[in-house]
Every structure is written in structure tokens, then in C-alpha cells.
Design a protein around this motif. Sequence first.
Motif, short mmCIF file in Angstrom:
data_model
loop_
_atom_site.label_atom_id
_atom_site.label_comp_id
_atom_site.label_asym_id
_atom_site.label_seq_id
_atom_site.Cartn_x
_atom_site.Cartn_y
_atom_site.Cartn_z
N SER A 120 99.66 46.79 -0.80
CA SER A 120 99.16 45.52 -0.25
C SER A 120 97.79 45.19 -0.83
CB SER A 120 99.06 45.68 1.28
OG SER A 120 98.30 44.66 1.84
N GLU A 123 93.68 40.88 1.41
CA GLU A 123 93.87 39.60 2.11
C GLU A 123 95.25 39.47 2.76
OE1 GLU A 123 93.37 38.70 -2.38
OE2 GLU A 123 92.85 40.26 -0.94
N GLU A 124 96.14 40.45 2.47
CA GLU A 124 97.48 40.43 3.08
C GLU A 124 97.54 41.25 4.37
OE1 GLU A 124 99.63 40.13 -1.31
OE2 GLU A 124 99.79 41.98 -0.14
N ARG A 126 97.22 41.94 8.01
CA ARG A 126 97.18 41.08 9.20
C ARG A 126 97.22 41.94 10.46
NH1 ARG A 126 96.22 37.68 5.98
NH2 ARG A 126 97.51 36.05 5.10
N ASN A 127 96.61 41.41 11.52
CA ASN A 127 96.70 42.03 12.85
C ASN A 127 96.22 43.47 12.89
OD1 ASN A 127 98.06 39.62 13.55
ND2 ASN A 127 100.01 40.51 12.89
N ARG A 128 95.28 43.81 12.02
CA ARG A 128 94.69 45.15 12.09
C ARG A 128 93.20 45.05 11.86
NH1 ARG A 128 97.20 50.57 9.64
NH2 ARG A 128 95.57 51.38 10.96
N LYS A 129 92.45 45.82 12.63
CA LYS A 129 91.00 45.89 12.43
C LYS A 129 90.61 47.35 12.22
CE LYS A 129 89.95 41.51 13.28
NZ LYS A 129 89.38 40.64 12.26
N LEU A 151 88.19 42.26 8.23
CA LEU A 151 89.00 43.40 8.67
C LEU A 151 88.20 44.39 9.51
CD1 LEU A 151 90.81 44.02 5.26
CD2 LEU A 151 91.79 42.94 7.29
#
Length: 206
Positions: A120, A123-124, A126-129, A151
Motif C-alpha cells: 500500500s 495515502e491509501e 484508511r481508518n487507522r491511526k 495518520l
Amino acid sequence: METVLKYFADFTPKQLDQFQALGPLYREWNEKINVISRKDIDALYEKHVLHSLAIAAVADLPGGLQVLDLGTGGGFPGIPLAIFFPEVQFHLVDSIGKKIKVVEGVAEALNLQNVTTAHSRAEEIRNRKFDLVVSRAVAPLKDLWSWSKPLIRKGASEDRPAGLICLKGGDLAQEISESGCRPKMVNIYKLFPEEFFQEKYVVAVR
């Protein structure tokens, strides 16, 4: 491996086994998928493992921390850091699939339970920090920071490292000025006085 043991002495037997296994594992993988240059594979422990551990020398990562290794390549700095900090969770990503294949093979052979991987781009994701992003010479600081910032989990406490820690080399004055960041810099040569580390730095942005 002697180069690493010169600067780090308190590994558990399991960590020692894992670090010692890196040499043969990367040699074996490199014959199938070339992720490390031929001349560097002979200096794997200095140019890749010890270089990665410069982050461990300047930042103590507490258990439970979530760390993203952005553009991990063959697994650096993520794999050595995951061995060093077994209580920290590492997510290693790279946009090149064959590199991630090597990382998965190495992590599996070492039984690294604290490593996940993804083919990945930053910028791809998602939904993770994450608490922390680490990276090694992937892109200019300006780009690294703009990819990392969305992120990074908000509201980090002072006692937990947060932000971006990257490994960089050369004259960074212009790169830092263009980034708009005010990073803390540590000269790796002062940590590990080996010729290879001259003009190499750990650069941290909170």
C-alpha cells in the motif's frame, strides 16, 4: 552481527537468535527477489540493521505503541525495531509488492507476532491511526510529513514518542527549510562512530 553487539548488549536469547537469523534470511530472499544491493548484503548488519536501530538508540518505545513503517522496502527500519521492541506493534507498508513479499517471509521465519504488513501507499491507508511513523530515506521530509500527519493519532502525552522519526543523510538544511518542520536531529555518527554513519541523522518531528 558483531557490529550490532558492539553497541547493544542486553538482548534476550530470543532477540539474539532473531537478529542472528537476519543475515542468512536476507541472503536467501535476496537470491530470489533482489531488495538489497549485492555489495550491501555483505554489510547488512551495519548498513541496515544497526542503521535501523539508531531509532532505538534515541527513542524508547513503550509497549502498546502502534508504529507505521512507511516505505519499508525490505523491512527497514521496521523489522530490526520489531525485534528490539517486542511489545510494540509495527505495521510495515510499501507500494512495491515484491518487497512486501520479502518482509512477510522474514517476519514469518522469525515468528514476529508484532508485525503486520500491507502492499500500500501511505495515502491509501484508511481508518487507522498510529502513535508514530518511522521511515528510512524514502522521500523529502516535506512529503514524508504530509503523508504521515493524517495518520498520526492526536493527543499524545509527553512520555510517549509521537510524530515522525526518519533516517536521513547528507546536508539537510534546504530539505528541512522546505518542509516547514522544526525537527530534532541526532547525528548517528555520535551514537555509532563507524565511517558509514558520517553525515547520517535521526530526524524527529513531533
